[in-house]
Each structure stands twice: as structure tokens, then as C-alpha cells.
Design a protein around this motif. Structure first.
Motif, PDB file in Angstrom:
ATOM      1  N   ALA A  35       0.827  -1.199   0.000  1.00  0.00           N
ATOM      2  CA  ALA A  35       0.000   0.000   0.000  1.00  0.00           C
ATOM      3  C   ALA A  35       0.867   1.258   0.000  1.00  0.00           C
ATOM      4  N   ARG A  36       1.952   1.241   0.736  1.00  0.00           N
ATOM      5  CA  ARG A  36       2.829   2.411   0.783  1.00  0.00           C
ATOM      6  C   ARG A  36       3.520   2.636  -0.559  1.00  0.00           C
ATOM      7  N   LEU A  37       3.976   1.554  -1.191  1.00  0.00           N
ATOM      8  CA  LEU A  37       4.602   1.692  -2.507  1.00  0.00           C
ATOM      9  C   LEU A  37       3.591   2.165  -3.545  1.00  0.00           C
ATOM     10  N   LEU A  38       2.381   1.650  -3.482  1.00  0.00           N
ATOM     11  CA  LEU A  38       1.328   2.104  -4.404  1.00  0.00           C
ATOM     12  C   LEU A  38       1.010   3.574  -4.172  1.00  0.00           C
ATOM     13  N   GLY A  39       1.011   3.989  -2.918  1.00  0.00           N
ATOM     14  CA  GLY A  39       0.788   5.403  -2.611  1.00  0.00           C
ATOM     15  C   GLY A  39       1.876   6.286  -3.188  1.00  0.00           C
ATOM     16  N   ALA A  40       3.122   5.827  -3.106  1.00  0.00           N
ATOM     17  CA  ALA A  40       4.236   6.584  -3.684  1.00  0.00           C
ATOM     18  C   ALA A  40       4.093   6.669  -5.197  1.00  0.00           C
ATOM     19  N   MET A  41       3.669   5.568  -5.818  1.00  0.00           N
ATOM     20  CA  MET A  41       3.467   5.574  -7.271  1.00  0.00           C
ATOM     21  C   MET A  41       2.350   6.550  -7.653  1.00  0.00           C
ATOM     22  N   ALA A  42       1.267   6.545  -6.901  1.00  0.00           N
ATOM     23  CA  ALA A  42       0.143   7.441  -7.192  1.00  0.00           C
ATOM     24  C   ALA A  42       0.557   8.902  -7.048  1.00  0.00           C
ATOM     25  N   GLU A  43       1.388   9.192  -6.044  1.00  0.00           N
ATOM     26  CA  GLU A  43       1.872  10.565  -5.854  1.00  0.00           C
ATOM     27  C   GLU A  43       2.764  11.008  -6.999  1.00  0.00           C
ATOM     28  N   THR A  44       3.682  10.150  -7.383  1.00  0.00           N
ATOM     29  CA  THR A  44       4.643  10.499  -8.426  1.00  0.00           C
ATOM     30  C   THR A  44       3.997  10.563  -9.799  1.00  0.00           C
ATOM     31  N   TYR A  45       3.097   9.641 -10.072  1.00  0.00           N
ATOM     32  CA  TYR A  45       2.553   9.495 -11.421  1.00  0.00           C
ATOM     33  C   TYR A  45       1.091   9.926 -11.509  1.00  0.00           C
ATOM     34  N   ALA A  46       0.799  11.079 -10.968  1.00  0.00           N
ATOM     35  CA  ALA A  46      -0.577  11.584 -10.960  1.00  0.00           C
ATOM     36  C   ALA A  46      -1.124  11.795 -12.371  1.00  0.00           C
ATOM     37  N   GLN A  47      -0.300  12.282 -13.273  1.00  0.00           N
ATOM     38  CA  GLN A  47      -0.785  12.531 -14.638  1.00  0.00           C
ATOM     39  C   GLN A  47      -0.985  11.225 -15.406  1.00  0.00           C
ATOM     40  N   TRP A  49      -1.841   8.477 -13.965  1.00  0.00           N
ATOM     41  CA  TRP A  49      -3.061   7.964 -13.347  1.00  0.00           C
ATOM     42  C   TRP A  49      -4.283   8.589 -14.023  1.00  0.00           C
ATOM     43  N   ALA A  50      -4.242   9.898 -14.195  1.00  0.00           N
ATOM     44  CA  ALA A  50      -5.365  10.583 -14.847  1.00  0.00           C
ATOM     45  C   ALA A  50      -5.551  10.092 -16.285  1.00  0.00           C
ATOM     46  N   TRP A  51      -4.455   9.854 -16.975  1.00  0.00           N
ATOM     47  CA  TRP A  51      -4.502   9.415 -18.375  1.00  0.00           C
ATOM     48  C   TRP A  51      -5.064   7.997 -18.484  1.00  0.00           C
ATOM     49  N   LEU A  52      -4.584   7.099 -17.621  1.00  0.00           N
ATOM     50  CA  LEU A  52      -4.985   5.686 -17.703  1.00  0.00           C
ATOM     51  C   LEU A  52      -6.332   5.399 -17.035  1.00  0.00           C
ATOM     52  N   GLY A  53      -6.696   6.206 -16.061  1.00  0.00           N
ATOM     53  CA  GLY A  53      -7.898   5.934 -15.275  1.00  0.00           C
ATOM     54  C   GLY A  53      -7.569   5.043 -14.086  1.00  0.00           C
ATOM     55  N   ASP A  54      -8.488   5.019 -13.137  1.00  0.00           N
ATOM     56  CA  ASP A  54      -8.253   4.319 -11.871  1.00  0.00           C
ATOM     57  C   ASP A  54      -7.893   2.847 -12.056  1.00  0.00           C
ATOM     58  N   GLU A  55      -8.735   2.121 -12.741  1.00  0.00           N
ATOM     59  CA  GLU A  55      -8.565   0.668 -12.823  1.00  0.00           C
ATOM     60  C   GLU A  55      -7.246   0.282 -13.495  1.00  0.00           C
ATOM     61  N   THR A  56      -6.956   0.876 -14.642  1.00  0.00           N
ATOM     62  CA  THR A  56      -5.737   0.520 -15.370  1.00  0.00           C
ATOM     63  C   THR A  56      -4.497   0.971 -14.619  1.00  0.00           C
ATOM     64  N   PHE A  57      -4.521   2.196 -14.077  1.00  0.00           N
ATOM     65  CA  PHE A  57      -3.352   2.671 -13.342  1.00  0.00           C
ATOM     66  C   PHE A  57      -3.060   1.768 -12.153  1.00  0.00           C
ATOM     67  N   HIS A  58      -4.071   1.478 -11.363  1.00  0.00           N
ATOM     68  CA  HIS A  58      -3.847   0.653 -10.167  1.00  0.00           C
ATOM     69  C   HIS A  58      -3.384  -0.750 -10.548  1.00  0.00           C
ATOM     70  N   SER A  59      -3.911  -1.291 -11.616  1.00  0.00           N
ATOM     71  CA  SER A  59      -3.486  -2.614 -12.075  1.00  0.00           C
ATOM     72  C   SER A  59      -2.012  -2.586 -12.489  1.00  0.00           C
ATOM     73  N   GLU A  60      -1.627  -1.582 -13.242  1.00  0.00           N
ATOM     74  CA  GLU A  60      -0.237  -1.479 -13.698  1.00  0.00           C
ATOM     75  C   GLU A  60       0.701  -1.168 -12.526  1.00  0.00           C
ATOM     76  N   ALA A  61       0.289  -0.298 -11.640  1.00  0.00           N
ATOM     77  CA  ALA A  61       1.127   0.036 -10.484  1.00  0.00           C
ATOM     78  C   ALA A  61       1.306  -1.184  -9.587  1.00  0.00           C
ATOM     79  N   ARG A  62       0.245  -1.969  -9.384  1.00  0.00           N
ATOM     80  CA  ARG A  62       0.372  -3.204  -8.576  1.00  0.00           C
ATOM     81  C   ARG A  62       1.340  -4.181  -9.241  1.00  0.00           C
ATOM     82  N   ALA A  63       1.229  -4.335 -10.557  1.00  0.00           N
ATOM     83  CA  ALA A  63       2.140  -5.231 -11.273  1.00  0.00           C
ATOM     84  C   ALA A  63       3.584  -4.750 -11.126  1.00  0.00           C
ATOM     85  N   TYR A  64       3.780  -3.443 -11.211  1.00  0.00           N
ATOM     86  CA  TYR A  64       5.119  -2.878 -11.055  1.00  0.00           C
ATOM     87  C   TYR A  64       5.660  -3.158  -9.649  1.00  0.00           C
TER      88      TYR A  64
END
Length: 129
Positions: A35-47, A49-64
Motif C-alpha cells: 500500500a505504501r509503494l502504491l501510494g508513492a506511485m500514485a503521488e509520483t505518477y498523478a498525470q 493515473w489521470a490518463w490511464l484511469g483508476d482501474e488501469t493505473f492501479h493494475s499497472e502500479a500493482r504489477a510494477y
């Protein structure tokens, strides 16, 4: 068991994917780490996230996160190669990679050490904008 062995076992349980059968307490750490790593990804990659949308961004960030455990004590640099990761995942959409690169560069600009100020003479000598 030595302290070093206990720490290695603890880290192994936190990093294990998929999660092994864990005690309730270890499940908390296992989840909190991700959860902390995902939070860091969301903070860094806000744009991104906006481009991909919630579901795709979270899926890709979790895979990363599953493929790239943190190797530093600070999260300032975590996810710096997310753009390369996305380039492999979305080879037909280079805009995602470029946007991720820009998000990361902006984050680094804020987290980096202060640079020396340029005076007017030094600024005029900058030729490669």
C-alpha cells in the motif's frame, strides 16, 4: 535463530508474492508494504493515473510493485523506471511512456538537492534549452 535470520525471514514474508499463509499480524505488514509503494506511485505518477484511469493505473502500479521491490530507504526514487515498464506494457501508446517520464522528472526536480543559482551571465551561456 539470530536477529539477522529473523529479519531476513520477516522481509521474505513481506516480499513474497503471492502471499504465503501468513499470521494476521504479518498480513498487515504484507499489505502495508504494498500500500505504501502504491501510494508513492500514485503521488509520483498523478498525470499517468489521470490518463490511464483508476482501474488501469492501479493494475499497472500493482504489477510494477510486485516486480520491483523497493531498494532504497527513501521513496523519493521509487518507481523511477515505471516509464520503461509502461513502454513494455503499452508498446503502441508512446504517450503513456512520455507522460510517465515527465511525471518522474518533475518529482525528481522537487526532491533533488538545490543547485547553485545561475547569474545573468551564466544563464546567457546556456545554449541547449
Amino acid at each position: 535463530m539470530s536477529l539477522a535470520d529473523t529479519q531476513r525471514d520477516f522481509l521474505g514474508q513481506i516480499l513474497a508474492s503471492p502471499a504465503p499463509t501468513l499470521s494476521e499480524g504479518m498480513r498487515v505488514y504484507h499489505h502495508a508494504y504494498r500500500a505504501r509503494l502504491l501510494g508513492a506511485m500514485a503521488e509520483t505518477y498523478a498525470q499517468v493515473w489521470a490518463w490511464l484511469g483508476d482501474e488501469t493505473f492501479h493494475s499497472e502500479a500493482r504489477a510494477y510493485v510486485e516486480q520491483h521491490p523497493s531498494t532504497q530507504w527513501s521513496l523519493d526514487d521509487y518507481g523511477q523506471d515505471f516509464a520503461d515498464f509502461l513502454a513494455q506494457r503499452f508498446p503502441d501508446d508512446p504517450e503513456i511512456t512520455e507522460l510517465a517520464w515527465m511525471d518522474a522528472a518533475l518529482r525528481q526536480a522537487f526532491a533533488a538537492e538545490d543547485a547553485d543559482k545561475l547569474d545573468a551571465t551564466a544563464l546567457m551561456q546556456v545554449s541547449d534549452w
